[in-house]
Motif scaffolding. Structure first.
Motif, PDB file in Angstrom:
ATOM      1  N   TYR A 335     -11.962  -8.660  -8.305  1.00 54.63           N
ATOM      2  CA  TYR A 335     -11.714  -9.307  -6.974  1.00 54.63           C
ATOM      3  C   TYR A 335     -12.197  -8.301  -5.953  1.00 54.63           C
ATOM      4  CZ  TYR A 335      -9.262 -12.911  -9.550  1.00 54.63           C
ATOM      5  OH  TYR A 335      -8.714 -13.888 -10.381  1.00 54.63           O
ATOM      6  N   LEU A 336     -12.044  -8.693  -4.670  1.00 50.78           N
ATOM      7  CA  LEU A 336     -12.716  -8.061  -3.525  1.00 50.78           C
ATOM      8  C   LEU A 336     -11.944  -6.606  -3.690  1.00 50.78           C
ATOM      9  CD1 LEU A 336     -14.153  -7.737  -0.962  1.00 50.78           C
ATOM     10  CD2 LEU A 336     -12.330  -8.931   0.205  1.00 50.78           C
ATOM     11  N   GLU A 337     -10.674  -6.342  -3.789  1.00 56.30           N
ATOM     12  CA  GLU A 337     -10.282  -5.116  -3.762  1.00 56.30           C
ATOM     13  C   GLU A 337     -10.749  -4.253  -4.898  1.00 56.30           C
ATOM     14  OE1 GLU A 337      -6.944  -8.102  -5.162  1.00 56.30           O
ATOM     15  OE2 GLU A 337      -8.616  -7.987  -3.820  1.00 56.30           O
ATOM     16  N   ASP A 338     -11.147  -4.712  -6.262  1.00 56.67           N
ATOM     17  CA  ASP A 338     -11.618  -4.016  -7.246  1.00 56.67           C
ATOM     18  C   ASP A 338     -13.004  -3.596  -6.719  1.00 56.67           C
ATOM     19  OD1 ASP A 338      -9.364  -4.441  -8.859  1.00 56.67           O
ATOM     20  OD2 ASP A 338     -10.151  -6.536  -9.207  1.00 56.67           O
ATOM     21  N   ILE A 339     -13.829  -4.382  -6.264  1.00 60.18           N
ATOM     22  CA  ILE A 339     -15.310  -4.288  -5.849  1.00 60.18           C
ATOM     23  C   ILE A 339     -15.363  -3.267  -4.769  1.00 60.18           C
ATOM     24  CG2 ILE A 339     -17.315  -5.320  -5.123  1.00 60.18           C
ATOM     25  CD1 ILE A 339     -16.281  -8.168  -6.077  1.00 60.18           C
ATOM     26  N   LEU A 340     -14.531  -3.518  -3.785  1.00 58.99           N
ATOM     27  CA  LEU A 340     -14.378  -2.195  -2.928  1.00 58.99           C
ATOM     28  C   LEU A 340     -14.073  -0.912  -3.481  1.00 58.99           C
ATOM     29  CD1 LEU A 340     -12.720  -4.170  -0.122  1.00 58.99           C
ATOM     30  CD2 LEU A 340     -14.728  -3.471   0.084  1.00 58.99           C
ATOM     31  N   SER A 341     -13.163  -1.013  -4.219  1.00 59.89           N
ATOM     32  CA  SER A 341     -12.869   0.296  -4.874  1.00 59.89           C
ATOM     33  C   SER A 341     -14.123   0.788  -5.803  1.00 59.89           C
ATOM     34  CB  SER A 341     -11.642   0.318  -5.953  1.00 59.89           C
ATOM     35  OG  SER A 341     -11.223   1.577  -6.570  1.00 59.89           O
ATOM     36  N   LEU A 342     -14.681   0.073  -6.491  1.00 60.19           N
ATOM     37  CA  LEU A 342     -15.987   0.283  -7.336  1.00 60.19           C
ATOM     38  C   LEU A 342     -17.145   0.875  -6.545  1.00 60.19           C
ATOM     39  CD1 LEU A 342     -15.952  -2.226 -10.028  1.00 60.19           C
ATOM     40  CD2 LEU A 342     -15.353   0.227 -10.460  1.00 60.19           C
ATOM     41  N   ASN A 365      -1.728 -13.069   8.010  1.00 60.56           N
ATOM     42  CA  ASN A 365      -0.563 -13.544   7.485  1.00 60.56           C
ATOM     43  C   ASN A 365      -0.809 -13.722   5.817  1.00 60.56           C
ATOM     44  OD1 ASN A 365       0.617 -13.894   9.826  1.00 60.56           O
ATOM     45  ND2 ASN A 365       0.062 -16.261  10.019  1.00 60.56           N
ATOM     46  N   MET A 366      -2.165 -13.887   5.481  1.00 61.67           N
ATOM     47  CA  MET A 366      -2.053 -13.831   4.175  1.00 61.67           C
ATOM     48  C   MET A 366      -2.358 -12.557   3.823  1.00 61.67           C
ATOM     49  SD  MET A 366      -5.775 -14.800   2.217  1.00 61.67           S
ATOM     50  CE  MET A 366      -6.577 -13.395   2.894  1.00 61.67           C
ATOM     51  N   VAL A 367      -3.033 -11.699   4.165  1.00 61.66           N
ATOM     52  CA  VAL A 367      -3.381 -10.303   3.279  1.00 61.66           C
ATOM     53  C   VAL A 367      -1.955  -9.347   3.521  1.00 61.66           C
ATOM     54  CG1 VAL A 367      -4.582  -9.254   5.288  1.00 61.66           C
ATOM     55  CG2 VAL A 367      -5.285  -9.038   2.934  1.00 61.66           C
ATOM     56  N   GLU A 368      -1.581  -9.288   4.694  1.00 64.69           N
ATOM     57  CA  GLU A 368      -0.505  -8.169   4.896  1.00 64.69           C
ATOM     58  C   GLU A 368       0.542  -8.325   3.802  1.00 64.69           C
ATOM     59  OE1 GLU A 368      -0.656  -5.654   6.599  1.00 64.69           O
ATOM     60  OE2 GLU A 368      -2.472  -5.995   7.894  1.00 64.69           O
ATOM     61  N   PRO A 369       1.142  -9.148   3.556  1.00 61.65           N
ATOM     62  CA  PRO A 369       2.257  -9.433   2.599  1.00 61.65           C
ATOM     63  C   PRO A 369       1.575  -8.731   1.049  1.00 61.65           C
ATOM     64  CG  PRO A 369       2.610 -11.470   3.728  1.00 61.65           C
ATOM     65  CD  PRO A 369       1.073 -10.633   4.144  1.00 61.65           C
ATOM     66  N   TYR A 370       0.356  -9.224   0.844  1.00 62.64           N
ATOM     67  CA  TYR A 370      -0.062  -8.837  -0.425  1.00 62.64           C
ATOM     68  C   TYR A 370      -0.429  -7.358  -0.548  1.00 62.64           C
ATOM     69  CZ  TYR A 370      -4.077  -8.429  -4.159  1.00 62.64           C
ATOM     70  OH  TYR A 370      -4.407  -8.180  -5.336  1.00 62.64           O
ATOM     71  N   ILE A 371      -0.838  -6.818   0.635  1.00 61.12           N
ATOM     72  CA  ILE A 371      -1.293  -5.410   0.761  1.00 61.12           C
ATOM     73  C   ILE A 371       0.010  -4.466   0.312  1.00 61.12           C
ATOM     74  CG2 ILE A 371      -1.720  -3.471   2.526  1.00 61.12           C
ATOM     75  CD1 ILE A 371      -3.912  -5.274   3.574  1.00 61.12           C
ATOM     76  N   ARG A 372       1.227  -5.027   0.887  1.00 61.90           N
ATOM     77  CA  ARG A 372       2.405  -4.054   0.625  1.00 61.90           C
ATOM     78  C   ARG A 372       2.497  -4.255  -0.894  1.00 61.90           C
ATOM     79  NH1 ARG A 372       4.100  -6.998   5.370  1.00 61.90           N
ATOM     80  NH2 ARG A 372       5.037  -8.677   4.375  1.00 61.90           N
ATOM     81  N   THR A 373       2.264  -5.340  -1.526  1.00 61.27           N
ATOM     82  CA  THR A 373       2.359  -5.272  -3.129  1.00 61.27           C
ATOM     83  C   THR A 373       1.546  -4.186  -3.855  1.00 61.27           C
ATOM     84  OG1 THR A 373       1.073  -7.153  -3.637  1.00 61.27           O
ATOM     85  CG2 THR A 373       3.233  -7.564  -2.856  1.00 61.27           C
ATOM     86  N   ILE A 374       0.276  -4.061  -3.329  1.00 59.70           N
ATOM     87  CA  ILE A 374      -0.725  -3.188  -4.065  1.00 59.70           C
ATOM     88  C   ILE A 374      -1.066  -1.831  -3.344  1.00 59.70           C
ATOM     89  CG2 ILE A 374      -2.076  -5.499  -4.802  1.00 59.70           C
ATOM     90  CD1 ILE A 374      -4.052  -4.893  -2.656  1.00 59.70           C
ATOM     91  N   ARG A 375      -0.148  -1.351  -2.496  1.00 59.42           N
ATOM     92  CA  ARG A 375      -0.345  -0.297  -1.886  1.00 59.42           C
ATOM     93  C   ARG A 375      -0.522   1.151  -2.577  1.00 59.42           C
ATOM     94  NH1 ARG A 375       3.138  -0.949   2.367  1.00 59.42           N
ATOM     95  NH2 ARG A 375       1.227  -1.442   3.689  1.00 59.42           N
ATOM     96  N   GLY A 376       0.396   1.088  -3.984  1.00 60.81           N
ATOM     97  CA  GLY A 376       0.185   2.252  -4.764  1.00 60.81           C
ATOM     98  C   GLY A 376      -1.086   2.153  -5.618  1.00 60.81           C
ATOM     99  N   LYS A 377      -1.870   1.011  -5.785  1.00 61.95           N
ATOM    100  CA  LYS A 377      -2.738   0.720  -6.765  1.00 61.95           C
ATOM    101  C   LYS A 377      -4.387   1.118  -5.865  1.00 61.95           C
ATOM    102  CE  LYS A 377      -0.287  -3.023  -8.969  1.00 61.95           C
ATOM    103  NZ  LYS A 377      -0.392  -4.469  -9.593  1.00 61.95           N
ATOM    104  N   TYR A 378      -4.318   0.989  -4.852  1.00 57.90           N
ATOM    105  CA  TYR A 378      -5.745   1.417  -4.279  1.00 57.90           C
ATOM    106  C   TYR A 378      -5.660   2.178  -2.978  1.00 57.90           C
ATOM    107  CZ  TYR A 378      -6.852  -3.058  -6.723  1.00 57.90           C
ATOM    108  OH  TYR A 378      -7.155  -3.956  -7.748  1.00 57.90           O
ATOM    109  N   ASP A 379      -6.549   2.979  -2.911  1.00 57.04           N
ATOM    110  CA  ASP A 379      -6.404   3.790  -1.404  1.00 57.04           C
ATOM    111  C   ASP A 379      -6.405   3.390  -0.342  1.00 57.04           C
ATOM    112  OD1 ASP A 379      -9.188   3.528  -0.893  1.00 57.04           O
ATOM    113  OD2 ASP A 379      -9.934   5.030  -2.418  1.00 57.04           O
ATOM    114  N   SER A 380      -6.295   3.883   0.766  1.00 64.39           N
ATOM    115  CA  SER A 380      -6.010   3.457   2.163  1.00 64.39           C
ATOM    116  C   SER A 380      -7.341   2.756   2.581  1.00 64.39           C
ATOM    117  CB  SER A 380      -5.533   4.436   2.970  1.00 64.39           C
ATOM    118  OG  SER A 380      -6.558   5.398   3.140  1.00 64.39           O
ATOM    119  N   ARG A 381      -8.670   3.341   2.282  1.00 62.07           N
ATOM    120  CA  ARG A 381      -9.808   2.855   2.576  1.00 62.07           C
ATOM    121  C   ARG A 381      -9.977   1.361   2.093  1.00 62.07           C
ATOM    122  NH1 ARG A 381     -14.131   2.020   0.103  1.00 62.07           N
ATOM    123  NH2 ARG A 381     -13.272   3.118  -1.755  1.00 62.07           N
ATOM    124  N   VAL A 382      -9.309   1.110   0.939  1.00 62.69           N
ATOM    125  CA  VAL A 382      -9.708  -0.159   0.351  1.00 62.69           C
ATOM    126  C   VAL A 382      -8.608  -1.227   1.223  1.00 62.69           C
ATOM    127  CG1 VAL A 382      -9.397  -1.815  -1.634  1.00 62.69           C
ATOM    128  CG2 VAL A 382     -10.471   0.393  -1.772  1.00 62.69           C
TER     129      VAL A 382
END
Length: 931
Positions: A335-342, A365-382
């Motif tokens: 997904y987008l977050e994985d691609i940005l990380s790679l 409204n869509m992305v902010e709640p999701y970001i809170r759930t993945i904050r420890g999995k991806y760095d701040s740049r992503v």
């Protein structure tokens, strides 16, 4: 208008001020209450609508007398009384035949038909046995046997023998499309009944009908045209009549059913890709439910992907269903977050000025709640990149380019398939890859073999995507949704899914058909993922987050719920289905009543249906033509008025596509070329014909490629337009409206140089799609003018930037016809032709005489009003009645007009009146609208 409390409640008078829009000052407040008062009086019937008169159309005495003389010499033959008797006794009977009577009539016609032929059976069996002897050594047969569908061969044969309808649900790669028809044909041939076997397999798209037929012919060791063939619009390579498989588009089959609704001669009908829910497929399924009881020997096989398959099973009375798994290698989904990380891609700072505030808020409204759930999995740049609306989808083409280069650098060989929403987006990506701006791009440019794929591309160009590339090269296919199910490209290993597609939608209230970019559904994403696992383990790169996927709809909305319905209604009428409301309630998802009413209303306005909703003779002929009814009326009128060549150019381009393309960075130059071809005719439609004429001239001089290159024209599209023009003229010749089938024949083009007449005929076809330009203003330091324009339903519109009328300042008339308007940020006319008022009076509808404030007028559709003295008004009304009779006579007895016949006097009268429109009419005004 929005209401707002702009004053304290204590200052209100009877609560009315609280309803006043905020921000009004001084005179604006007075005007608001004046208009509000007028509106209330109008609603109570106390104040008649105010009318603004357009130009004075009274004919000069000399022209008036000449027109009268022509009309006096014009005669309708046969005599009026005999003519009316013929209509009532013959044509009305023909058009009022009920569907049940029509079916019974066709059954009687074919009741003694027997297709069995023992000699042919023996010949087919000999060929089959010979082929089977070599199959064990044939690599093609070995590949067939590996497909999951082949393991179900006997089950499919038995199910078809025991049931009239079965449903086969198969995943991507199971081989159902190519193998099921072969299994059934080979069985019938082996049983010595091959001569009675004729299999038709429908496909939703042209390219799939061609590619599947070629694949099946290849597997059978044959050339197309033997046991396997195809038929699409404008192109065919039909198989032999008996012992055969023919692939065709669903629209082609529906056209054939107009003459033979029971499909006599067809033994097996296969409807493929029914899960796509195209309007034609839904209509075909509804018709089959009606005709199957009359054809018990006809077998129907429905084939679908695993998308709401139970709905189809239930629709056909819980018919048997087979499930066949596909040949799928594992596919890794990123997904987008994985691609940005790679990739480490960083988006450049961009403004969101092009995005609507509600779209920005929706993304947040869509992305902010999701970001809170993945904050420890991806760095701040992503996480910061995810917050950018342009990070997802295909807003940033450079991001997609970077991902392609990443795959080239890091991943093993294999083709890359990129899903884009539109031809415009495909062009942007193609141009960036072909003309890179970075050192990395320069390095990979010569190693990439690029293939754009779009449904309107010529068939020859589409075939190139299936060729294998040389060692060391990487194939990149940039495609719309067409590659999702209709096309299987065997060497694809990597899929880049932008998650976007172009979808049509229909706003019933405004009666506007819109084509907009939107997010795909979960069903689409599954299909796209499946494209990556055909030959080896693959990877699917989704350019959207998991949060976006959670918001996607499960399946696409059926096309019948998001399209205008006039063409379908007209086809139903030709099948003698009298009540479209009742029939359309029987489809899987019935369209709203209002959408049906809108379609019927348009067909009445263009005289395809009479006031009672009965098919007219004109409507009968237009239903037979392979073209939209408005386009059909246009080319019929061109045959009558002797201007076939230019009008068929306009109709072909509107039915297919413009031959122009706009390379990235050269859009302005391409627009300049269009305006040069327009030659101040104020018409996108005639501009197309001018390019066609020049193309012919350069082709004769063998300079057509140079001509197309220099003028941003597609040579393949121009050739296709010429083929379509000839098909139109051949159809008119077939139905006896033309003496010659050649659209360029002099007899059919005696008036093709009369620009005023050409614009009027275009207006006659495109009416009632009307727009009125009230004002064009040229601002200082602005190259293009600003237009104040509305359509006849009161909606503000503007010319699309690609139109030759966009930005023009000087027009001789303020009235325009168009075929399509499109809503994006604004409402645009995609195409337009300027027409003069007299053309509206002759070819428009609901033309009436009246008097307003002692000024006599003629009005069109109670919308456009023109000053006109009583003598001219009476003459125009009389002329309209005579033209209507002539068109009816032509529909009853199609024939080219005799050069010396009395009918030509009526055409001469019309041309005389239209010739007056080549003068400046000044300001053109219509019925005033008040707010």
């Amino acid at each position: 208008m929005q209401s707002g409390a702009d004053e304290p409640s204590g200052s209100m008078s009877n609560g009315r001020k609280n309803n006043r829009p905020p921000g009004l000052r001084g005179k604006e407040i007075g005007l608001y209450y004046r208009n509000l008062s007028r509106q209330r009086k109008k609603e109570r019937g106390e104040e008649p609508p105010r009318i603004r008169m357009g130009t004075d159309l009274s004919l000069p005495p000399e022209i008036l007398n000449r027109v009268k003389s022509c009309l006096e010499r014009f005669k309708i033959a046969p005599a009026e009384q005999e003519f009316d008797v013929e209509i009532n006794n013959y044509f009305r009977y023909l058009l009022n035949v009920k569907f049940e009577e029509f079916i019974d009539e066709k059954k009687k016609m074919h009741q003694d038909m027997d297709f069995s032929d023992s000699r042919l059976d023996k010949k087919l069996l000999t060929e089959y046995e010979k082929r089977m002897q070599f199959n064990h050594r044939d690599e093609r047969q070995k590949a067939r046997l590996k497909l999951p569908t082949m393991a179900y061969s006997q089950h499919i044969i038995e199910a078809v023998k025991q049931n009239q309808v079965i449903l086969i649900v198969g995943s991507t790669g199971c081989g159902k499309t190519t193998q099921v028809p072969q299994i059934l044909l080979d069985y019938e041939i082996s049983q010595r009944t091959g001569s009675s076997c004729r299999i038709i397999c429908t496909q939703p798209r042209r390219i799939s009908a061609i590619t599947v037929s070629e694949r099946v012919a290849y597997e059978r060791g044959e050339n197309l045209g033997q046991s396997v063939g195809y038929q699409i619009r404008l192109e065919s390579c039909k198989a032999r009549d008996r012992g055969s498989i023919n692939f065709c588009t669903t629209g082609v089959l529906l056209q054939q059913m107009q003459s033979d609704p029971l499909l006599h001669g067809v033994s097996v009908l296969i409807l493929d890709e029914i899960h796509e829910r195209s309007m034609e497929t839904d209509m075909l399924m509804a018709l089959l439910k009606v005709i199957l009881p009359h054809r018990p020997e006809l077998k129907v096989i429905l084939m679908s992907a695993t998308v709401k398959e139970q709905d189809f099973c239930d629709y056909f009375n819980k018919c048997p269903m087979f499930r066949i798994g596909g040949v799928m290698f594992p596919v890794e989904v990123l997904y987008l977050e994985d691609i940005l990380s790679l990739t480490g891609y960083q988006f450049k700072s961009k403004s969101n000025r092009r995005r609507k505030p509600e779209a920005i808020l929706e993304h947040k409204n869509m992305v902010e709640p999701y970001i809170r759930t993945i904050r420890g999995k991806y760095d701040s740049r992503v996480l910061d990149a995810l917050r950018l609306p342009e990070s997802e989808g295909c807003e940033c083409i450079e991001f997609i380019v970077d991902l392609i280069y990443y795959i080239c650098e890091r991943k093993p060989e294999g083709a890359i398939l990129v899903f884009m929403p539109s031809f415009e987006r495909i062009s942007q990506l193609f141009n960036l890859l072909e003309k890179p701006k970075s050192p990395k791009g320069e390095h990979w440019r010569d190693q990439l073999i690029l293939h754009p794929l779009h449904s309107l591309m010529p068939s020859v160009e589409q075939q190139a995507i299936f060729r294998r590339v040389p060692q060391g090269k990487r194939k990149v296919i940039i495609s719309t949704i067409i590659a999702e199910t209709s096309v299987t490209i065997d060497d694809v290993v990597y899929v880049i899914n932008t998650g976007r597609t172009k979808t049509s939608s229909y706003d019933i209230e405004s009666n506007i058909q819109m084509l907009e970019e939107d997010w795909v559904t979960l069903a689409n994403t599954q299909q796209r993922k499946g494209r990556a696992g055909r030959v080896s383990p693959g990877i699917c790169y989704n350019l959207f987050s998991r949060a976006r996927e959670h918001r996607m709809a499960e399946i696409p909305t059926p096309e019948i719920l998001r399209c205008k319905l006039e063409s379908i209604i007209l086809s139903l009428k030709l099948l003698h289905i009298d009540d479209p409301h009742q029939f359309l309630q029987t489809v899987i998802n019935a369209p709203p009543k209002e959408a049906i009413n809108n379609g019927i209303q348009l067909l009445k306005r263009i005289e395809c249906l009479d006031c009672s909703g009965t098919l007219t003779p004109l409507g009968m002929h237009l239903a037979k033509l392979p073209i939209d009814p408005q386009m059909g009326k246009m080319i019929l009128m061109s045959a009558l008025f002797g201007c076939l060549d230019p009008i068929t150019s306009a109709a072909a381009a509107l039915s297919y596509k413009t031959p122009f393309y706009s390379p990235l960075g050269q859009e302005k130059r391409a627009d300049e070329v269009k305006r040069q071809f327009a030659r101040n005719m104020r018409s996108d439609h005639l501009m197309i014909h001018n390019t066609v004429v020049c193309f012919r001239e350069t082709r004769q001089a063998c300079r057509e490629r140079e001509y197309c290159y220099n003028n941003f024209l597609s040579i393949t599209t121009l050739n296709q337009l010429e083929r379509m023009k000839n098909q139109f003229s051949e159809s008119l010749h077939k139905y006896k409206f033309l003496k010659y089938a050649n659209c360029q024949h002099p007899d059919s083009n005696k008036n093709s140089e009369k620009i005023t007449l050409l614009r009027a005929i275009i207006g006659a076809g495109l009416y009632p799609n009307m727009a009125h330009l009230r004002k064009a203003r040229q601002l200082k330091n602005r190259v293009r003018a600003i237009h104040q324009m509305t359509t006849d339903d009161g909606r503000r519109v503007n010319f699309h930037p690609s139109s030759v009328n966009s930005g023009e300042f000087s027009f001789e008339s303020g009235y325009f016809v168009y075929f399509q308007r499109q809503k994006s940020n604004d409402l645009y006319l995609l195409d337009s032709t300027m027409v003069f008022p007299m053309a509206l009076l002759i070819f428009g509808d609901d033309v009436a005489m009246g008097v307003y404030e002692n000024i006599p007028y003629l009005s069109v559709a109670k919308t456009y009003y023109f000053k006109c003295n009583e003598e001219t008004a009476n003459l125009v009304i009389e002329l309209r009645g005579m033209l209507k009779r002539l068109l009816l006579k032509q529909a009853l007895h199609p024939a080219p007009l005799n050069d010396c016949g009395d009918d030509n006097f009526l055409l001469e009268a019309i041309e005389l009146i239209l010739s007056l429109d080549e003068v400046d009419e000044g300001d053109c005004m219509s019925a005033e609208e008040e707010f």
